[in-house]
Design an enzyme around this catalytic site. Structure first.
Site, PDB file in Angstrom:
ATOM      1  N   GLY A 181       0.786  -1.235   0.026  1.00 28.99           N
ATOM      2  CA  GLY A 181      -0.017  -0.058  -0.120  1.00 28.99           C
ATOM      3  C   GLY A 181       0.808   1.210  -0.026  1.00 28.99           C
ATOM      4  O   GLY A 181       0.661   2.150  -0.861  1.00 28.99           O
ATOM      5  N   ASP A 227       8.778   6.318   8.546  1.00 28.76           N
ATOM      6  CA  ASP A 227       8.119   5.773   9.828  1.00 28.76           C
ATOM      7  C   ASP A 227       6.889   6.448  10.054  1.00 28.76           C
ATOM      8  O   ASP A 227       7.091   7.812   9.970  1.00 28.76           O
ATOM      9  CB  ASP A 227       8.945   5.566  10.953  1.00 28.76           C
ATOM     10  CG  ASP A 227       8.289   4.573  12.116  1.00 28.76           C
ATOM     11  OD1 ASP A 227       8.085   3.460  11.700  1.00 28.76           O
ATOM     12  OD2 ASP A 227       8.056   4.864  12.984  1.00 28.76           O
ATOM     13  N   PHE A 246      -5.120   1.972   2.943  1.00 21.84           N
ATOM     14  CA  PHE A 246      -4.807   0.637   3.595  1.00 21.84           C
ATOM     15  C   PHE A 246      -4.817   1.262   4.899  1.00 21.84           C
ATOM     16  O   PHE A 246      -5.224   2.525   5.602  1.00 21.84           O
ATOM     17  CB  PHE A 246      -3.522   0.367   3.290  1.00 21.84           C
ATOM     18  CG  PHE A 246      -2.405   1.194   3.636  1.00 21.84           C
ATOM     19  CD1 PHE A 246      -1.978   2.137   2.889  1.00 21.84           C
ATOM     20  CD2 PHE A 246      -1.626   1.129   4.741  1.00 21.84           C
ATOM     21  CE1 PHE A 246      -0.930   3.308   3.298  1.00 21.84           C
ATOM     22  CE2 PHE A 246      -0.756   2.015   5.340  1.00 21.84           C
ATOM     23  CZ  PHE A 246      -0.353   3.131   4.578  1.00 21.84           C
ATOM     24  N   LYS A 262      -5.490  11.540  -2.118  1.00 21.08           N
ATOM     25  CA  LYS A 262      -4.874  11.175  -0.663  1.00 21.08           C
ATOM     26  C   LYS A 262      -3.299  11.569  -0.802  1.00 21.08           C
ATOM     27  O   LYS A 262      -2.867  12.175   0.166  1.00 21.08           O
ATOM     28  CB  LYS A 262      -4.992   9.735  -0.295  1.00 21.08           C
ATOM     29  CG  LYS A 262      -4.377   9.286   0.943  1.00 21.08           C
ATOM     30  CD  LYS A 262      -4.285   7.792   1.270  1.00 21.08           C
ATOM     31  CE  LYS A 262      -3.417   7.631   2.668  1.00 21.08           C
ATOM     32  NZ  LYS A 262      -3.255   6.185   2.853  1.00 21.08           N
ATOM     33  N   HIS A 295      -0.012  12.773   5.063  1.00 22.64           N
ATOM     34  CA  HIS A 295       1.158  12.763   5.719  1.00 22.64           C
ATOM     35  C   HIS A 295       2.350  12.393   4.831  1.00 22.64           C
ATOM     36  O   HIS A 295       3.427  12.739   4.539  1.00 22.64           O
ATOM     37  CB  HIS A 295       1.107  12.217   6.780  1.00 22.64           C
ATOM     38  CG  HIS A 295       0.601  10.656   6.887  1.00 22.64           C
ATOM     39  ND1 HIS A 295      -0.347  10.508   6.184  1.00 22.64           N
ATOM     40  CD2 HIS A 295       1.038   9.585   7.256  1.00 22.64           C
ATOM     41  CE1 HIS A 295      -0.689   9.185   6.140  1.00 22.64           C
ATOM     42  NE2 HIS A 295       0.506   8.437   7.006  1.00 22.64           N
TER      43      HIS A 295
HETATM   44  P1  IMP Z   1       5.295   1.521   9.773  1.00 19.78           P
HETATM   45  O1  IMP Z   1       5.324   0.807   8.488  1.00 19.78           O
HETATM   46  O2  IMP Z   1       6.266   1.111  10.781  1.00 19.78           O
HETATM   47  O3  IMP Z   1       5.667   2.990   9.455  1.00 19.78           O
HETATM   48  O4  IMP Z   1       3.960   1.613  10.255  1.00 19.78           O
HETATM   49  C1  IMP Z   1       2.827   2.414   9.782  1.00 19.78           C
HETATM   50  C2  IMP Z   1       1.732   1.844  10.139  1.00 19.78           C
HETATM   51  O5  IMP Z   1       0.754   2.926  10.501  1.00 19.78           O
HETATM   52  C3  IMP Z   1       1.023   0.994   9.150  1.00 19.78           C
HETATM   53  O6  IMP Z   1       1.065  -0.286   9.394  1.00 19.78           O
HETATM   54  C4  IMP Z   1      -0.614   1.514   9.521  1.00 19.78           C
HETATM   55  O7  IMP Z   1      -1.132   0.677  10.514  1.00 19.78           O
HETATM   56  C5  IMP Z   1      -0.326   3.147   9.962  1.00 19.78           C
HETATM   57  N1  IMP Z   1      -0.326   3.938   8.821  1.00 19.78           N
HETATM   58  C6  IMP Z   1       0.811   4.676   8.327  1.00 19.78           C
HETATM   59  N2  IMP Z   1       0.246   5.643   7.383  1.00 19.78           N
HETATM   60  C7  IMP Z   1      -1.000   5.121   6.856  1.00 19.78           C
HETATM   61  C8  IMP Z   1      -1.719   5.544   6.252  1.00 19.78           C
HETATM   62  O8  IMP Z   1      -1.632   6.326   5.057  1.00 19.78           O
HETATM   63  N3  IMP Z   1      -3.126   5.232   6.097  1.00 19.78           N
HETATM   64  C9  IMP Z   1      -3.542   4.198   7.090  1.00 19.78           C
HETATM   65  N4  IMP Z   1      -2.501   3.658   8.162  1.00 19.78           N
HETATM   66  C10 IMP Z   1      -1.478   4.179   7.950  1.00 19.78           C
END
Ligand code: IMP
Length: 200
Positions: free
Chosen positions: A11, A69, A150, A173, A178
Site C-alpha cells: 500500500g 516511519d 490501507f 490522498k 502525511h
Molecule cells: P510503519 O510501516 O512502521 O511506518 O507503520 C505504519 C503503520 O501506521 C501502518 O502499518 C498503518 O497501520 C499505519 N499507517 C501509516 N500510514 C498510514 C496511512 O496512510 N493510512 C492508514 N494507516 C497508516
C-alpha cells in the site's frame, strides 16, 4: 540513480512510487533484497525509526536508501497507537477499529482529533542526507467507511473533503496525506540537487 525504498508494505509502496514518478531515479524495493533481515524498530519516535531504517538499509545494500516511519496518533488516547501503529492490537484492522472505538467509549468520547504522521529519512554513505516530518490532521470516524488506501484509512475522517481517507482516490490522498507531503518534500529535495542525483 538507483534509490532503495525501504518498505515491504505494498500500500505504501504504491503511494510512494506514484509521488516519485517522473524523477530520474530507478526505484528498487526490499523485495529485491529478501536476504536482508528487518532491523528492530527500537526508536521512541517516528524520526528515530526512520533514520535507523534508512541507515541500516543503505549500509546493507550500498544504495542511497529512503525509509519512512509513520503512524496514527489519537488525541483522546494520549497519542496511541503512535509508533506502534502497525502491531497495536494485532494486524486485523476490523479488530483494531473495534479496539479504538471501545477505548474511546471507555473515555466517553465518540470522535477524537487524530493525526497521521510520516517521517522520511534518506541515507547515503553512512549519513542522513535529508529528512522531513509531515502530518495530516483529522478525526476518528464513528463508523469505518471506504475501501481505498490501507491500514487505518477507513476510520480517519478528513473534514475538508467530507470523507474518510479510504473514500478518496489515491491521487487525492497523495495531495493531502502525511506521506504525500513528506515524499513530496523529498521529491523537491532530489529535484533541487541534480548533482547528487547524477553522482550516486
Ligand atoms: P510503519 O510501516 O512502521 O511506518 O507503520 C505504519 C503503520 O501506521 C501502518 O502499518 C498503518 O497501520 C499505519 N499507517 C501509516 N500510514 C498510514 C496511512 O496512510 N493510512 C492508514 N494507516 C497508516
Amino acid at each position: 540513480m538507483t534509490l532503495l525504498v525501504a518498505t515491504t508494505n505494498q500500500g505504501k509502496l504504491r503511494e510512494i512510487a506514484g509521488i516519485l514518478e517522473g524523477l530520474p531515479v530507478d526505484l528498487v524495493t526490499l523485495r529485491q533484497y529478501p536476504d536482508i533481515a528487518e532491523p528492530e524498530e527500537t526508536g521512541q519516535t517516528f524520526g528515530e525509526n526512520a533514520r535507523l531504517k534508512a541507515l541500516y538499509y543503505a549500509r546493507h545494500t550500498g544504495l542511497p536508501s529512503v525509509a519512512d516511519d509513520s503512524g496514527l496518533e489519537i488525541a483522546a488516547l494520549d497519542g496511541a497507537p503512535g509508533v506502534h501503529s502497525a502491531r497495536w492490537h494485532g494486524s486485523d484492522y476490523a479488530h483494531k477499529f473495534r479496539m479504538i472505538h471501545e477505548l474511546l467509549a471507555a473515555r466517553s468520547v465518540t470522535g477524537s482529533p487524530a493525526r497521521f504522521v510520516c517521517h522520511v529519512a534518506l541515507a547515503s554513505d553512512g549519513r542522513i542526507e535529508y529528512e522531513t516530518e509531515q502530518e495530516v490532521c483529522g478525526e476518528i470516524a464513528a463508523v469505518p467507511r471506504g475501501t481505498h488506501g490501507f491500514g487505518y484509512d477507513p476510520i480517519f475522517y478528513y473534514a475538508p473533503l467530507g470523507r474518510t481517507l479510504a473514500e478518496i482516490e489515491p491521487h487525492e490522498k497523495a495531495a493531502i496525506s502525511h506521506r504525500g507531503k513528506a515524499f513530496g518534500a523529498l521529491r523537491a529535495h532530489l529535484s533541487a540537487h541534480p548533482v547528487w542525483l547524477r553522482s550516486s
